[in-house]
Design an enzyme around this catalytic site. Structure first.
Site: not given
Length: 728
Positions: A59-60, A139, A141, A143, A261, A354, A449, A452, A467, A472
């Protein structure tokens, strides 16, 4: 002009909550009142969105924001772009403009275990002088998606946000400033005093990662489900889609955050170079400037300390309010970073560790066969839904018929599913034990395929069935999506739903999976109005208005985007045509060498292989493409419809014809890219490794193992001065 604190003998620190709010306002001029309110609101945004420690109630905050809006409405001449009221503005008139980065936003090499990380550290040590000991900054990583912010000088010594640009292809990104301004953790204004305290100039560049916090992601998905839409797959995709939304008010509602970063030099000489002497100082300066910097960072000396940080990060991964998929390790010293330099694609002074792929066990319920742009038929596993690493997985790749045979997988089997690199789900093994019975239905790879009906073929030496029908519908669909992609012709609005409608297929709502038949073919509802890429440039307003959920505004916008794409240039057209092995780099080299599509079509194998980085396989693929009549007809039609397929032909000298150079170390005046450009312009080639076929090694300061190998092989070693002399 900021006012002094009543309870202090010195000017207020930036964003000091004790300032402004207690000042008597009866004697203040309108501009003083406005500036006081702005400083208060900036302080609150900093406390709320960066420190996560607000001192105001909502509210402020609302009361002060409304008062500022009222005063600015009464005095529009005092409104500035960095005012807190100006975060949400109008949407871009014609999509997002392309902007070149001050220096490339490169990806990082990856390590997946301690041995690989130690090997990287040994390479770093080997690239430094004897006795030098590198320090490392660890640091998280994040995502999300990378972003570059540019701050420029304001009128009163402050820094103001000028632009926000996505990573794009690493060299050129999209200007999404209107959306970046809505991110509350990105300051629009950094005061002169704060810059002085930190010791920063008014102009600089900040790079960081934009993420969608888990709570905001869950709220967004609740809203999507309530609206009858499928939930978004994961926070990263949702963040990437949000930052490119053309409605800034929608972006503001999503509550994106940006973690900074990198701190780089701003526009001008040496733009894009690190601004401070080391990475740890840059993180501290960014934090002191009021930007959001991840608190989980540490400077260490040994790889054992790095591995300990990684273990701690993996331990807190699930408790964080945002997604991470690893740890980034950087050499702290910028001087050492410069000596270590770059490979062709990544810095030698940084690496991404990773985390192991997340996995789970679920049931294989069926297999679809998808036909790609080149005709490749890929088996796709249909899985009982399983939640892996923040994403509900229902599909996974089975790669090809050989992989199905290797796994011995059958429909009904329990299978182990991994999100490889936390991105692409794949089946890694069949689970067969007392708790998991085997399936009984064999997977039969189609002979024709599924879309097609054309008989599939497999070239000698290849594992993929294809194919070969160029018309196609599935191939045409993928060709259209590829042609419209951001990095190709960049046609906004030509996404999966629109392409499906153009091809007469049943269009799905945003976020829904495409409806397919039992064989995996799209469901056809009506006669297609597009049969090839060229037909895009024949579309009419009336045709588009006849499609579902397409109004006048959408139709006009798409036609405008298609018309604009005609000027994308020869290199992008070459990428868009989908010639095998011809990516962006090769397309640029071909465009510079030949200048026109006609010249490329007429070029012999020898002519093509004379182009730097074009070998026999690429040259044969180009000749094969232009030997197919449908492809030649498509190129002709595009030209007749106004698609520009010319480029400024780059004159290639002959002084270095037949010579191969290798660059190592830091050259006195030329950057690696400049030296490479000069050599290639003279007809030479630049290689990344030394061999007996290398003509010259150009060595600068702190030359490493390449110099040693050249000396062992007896390859001629020259310096920059000799190179420039040879260039004339």
């Amino acid at each position: 002009m900021p006012l002094a604190c009543a309870d202090s003998d010195s000017p207020p620190a930036p964003y000091n909550p004790k300032c402004m709010s207690s000042q008597p306002t009866s004697d203040l001029t309108p501009d003083q009142k406005i500036e006081a309110l702005r400083e208060e609101l900036r302080q609150h945004e900093y406390e709320y969105y960066v420190l996560d420690a607000p001192t105001w109630t909502d509210a402020q905050y609302d009361a002060r924001m409304n008062e500022l809006k009222r005063l600015e409405a009464e005095h529009p001449e005092l409104v500035t772009a960095d005012s807190p009221t100006q975060r949400v503005g109008g949407k871009p008139k014609e999509g997002f403009a392309k902007v070149a980065h001050s220096r490339p936003m490169l990806s990082l090499d990856n390590a997946y275990n301690g041995d690989e990380l130690r090997a990287w550290a040994e390479r770093v040590q080997g690239g430094l002088a004897a006795g030098e000991t590198p320090r490392f900054v660890c640091e998280l990583k994040l995502d999300g998606l990378s972003l570059a912010l540019t701050y420029i000088a304001g009128a009163k010594g402050e820094a103001v946000l000028k632009s926000g640009v996505t990573r794009g292809d690493g060299t050129v990104g999209e200007d999404v400033t209107s959306n970046v301004r809505t991110i509350r953790s990105v300051p629009l204004h950094i005061s002169a005093k704060r810059l002085k305290d930190v010791g920063l100039p008014q102009e600089f560049e900040v790079r960081g990662e934009v993420v969608l916090p888990q709570a905001a992601f869950e709220k967004m998905n609740e809203e999507r489900v309530a609206q009858g839409m499928a939930p978004a797959a994961n926070p990263r995709n949702a963040a990437a889609g949000t930052i490119r939304t053309l409605e800034p008010n929608i972006v503001a509602q999503r509550r994106l955050e940006m973690f900074a970063y990198f701190l780089l030099r701003g526009p001008g000489e040496n733009a894009g170079e690190p601004l401070l002497a080391n990475q740890s100082s840059a993180l501290a300066a960014l934090r002191a400037c009021g930007l959001l910097v991840n608190t989980h960072a540490k400077t260490v000396v040994t790889i054992d300390e790095v591995l300990a940080f990684i273990a701690d990060a993996e331990g807190i991964r699930d408790s964080l309010p945002y997604e991470i998929d690893g740890v980034v390790i950087k050499v702290d010293s910028v001087a050492q970073q410069r000596r270590l330099g770059f490979t062709g694609k990544a810095p030698r002074w940084a690496i991404a560790y990773k985390f192991p792929a997340r996995a789970g066990i679920t049931k294989l319920e069926g297999v679809l066969f998808q036909v790609g742009r080149t005709g490749k038929v890929t088996p796709v596993a249909c899985l009982a839904p399983i939640f892996i690493g923040g994403t509900t997985v229902t599909r996974a790749t089975l790669h090809n018929a050989d992989e199905i045979a290797r796994l011995g997988v059958r429909i009904g089997d329990s299978v182990s599913v991994e999100r490889g690199g936390d991105v692409i789900p794949k089946i890694t093994e069949v689970v067969s034990d007392a708790k998991h019975e085997r399936g009984t239905q064999e997977i039969v790879f189609p002979t024709h395929c599924p879309v097609c009906g054309t008989e599939l073929v497999k070239a000698e030496g290849e594992v993929d069935w294809r194919c070969v029908n160029n018309a196609c519908p599935a191939r045409v669909r993928e060709e259209l999506l590829h042609w419209a992609a951001r990095s190709v012709m960049n046609i906004e609005g030509l996404g999966e739903s629109m392409v499906a409608q153009l091809l007469g297929q049943k269009a799905s709502l945003l976020g829904e999976e495409e409806e397919v038949s039992e064989e995996g073919a799209p469901v056809i509802e009506r006669e297609p109005i597009v049969h090839s890429i060229a037909d895009l440039y024949r579309l009419t307003r009336e045709q588009l208005l006849g499609l579902e959920r397409i109004g006048e505004k959408t139709a006009d916008a798409l036609l405008s985007q298609i018309e604009r794409s005609k000027k994308a240039g020869l290199a992008r057209v070459l990428v868009g045509l989908g010639i095998r092995f011809v990516g962006e780099r090769t397309a640029q080299l071909l465009a510079q060498q030949f200048g026109t599509i006609e010249a490329i079509e007429a070029a012999s194998l020898d002519d093509l292989m004379a182009v730097n980085e074009v070998g026999p396989r690429v040259a044969e693929a180009i000749r094969e493409y232009f030997s197919i009549e449908r492809n030649v007809e498509l190129v002709r039609a595009l030209g007749e419809l106004g698609v520009e397929m010319k480029a400024e032909k780059k004159e290639i000298g002959t002084a270095f014809a037949g010579l191969t150079f290798v660059l190592t170390g830091t050259l006195p005046t030329l950057t690696r890219d400049e030296a490479k450009e000069r050599i290639e312009s003279a007809g030479g080639k630049v290689s990344g490794s030394v061999s007996k076929k290398t003509s010259y090694v150009v060595a600068g300061d702190e030359a490493g193992s390449k110099l040693e190998k050249a000396q062992q092989l007896g390859v001629a070693v020259i310096d920059e001065a000799k190179l420039l002399e040879m260039l004339g």
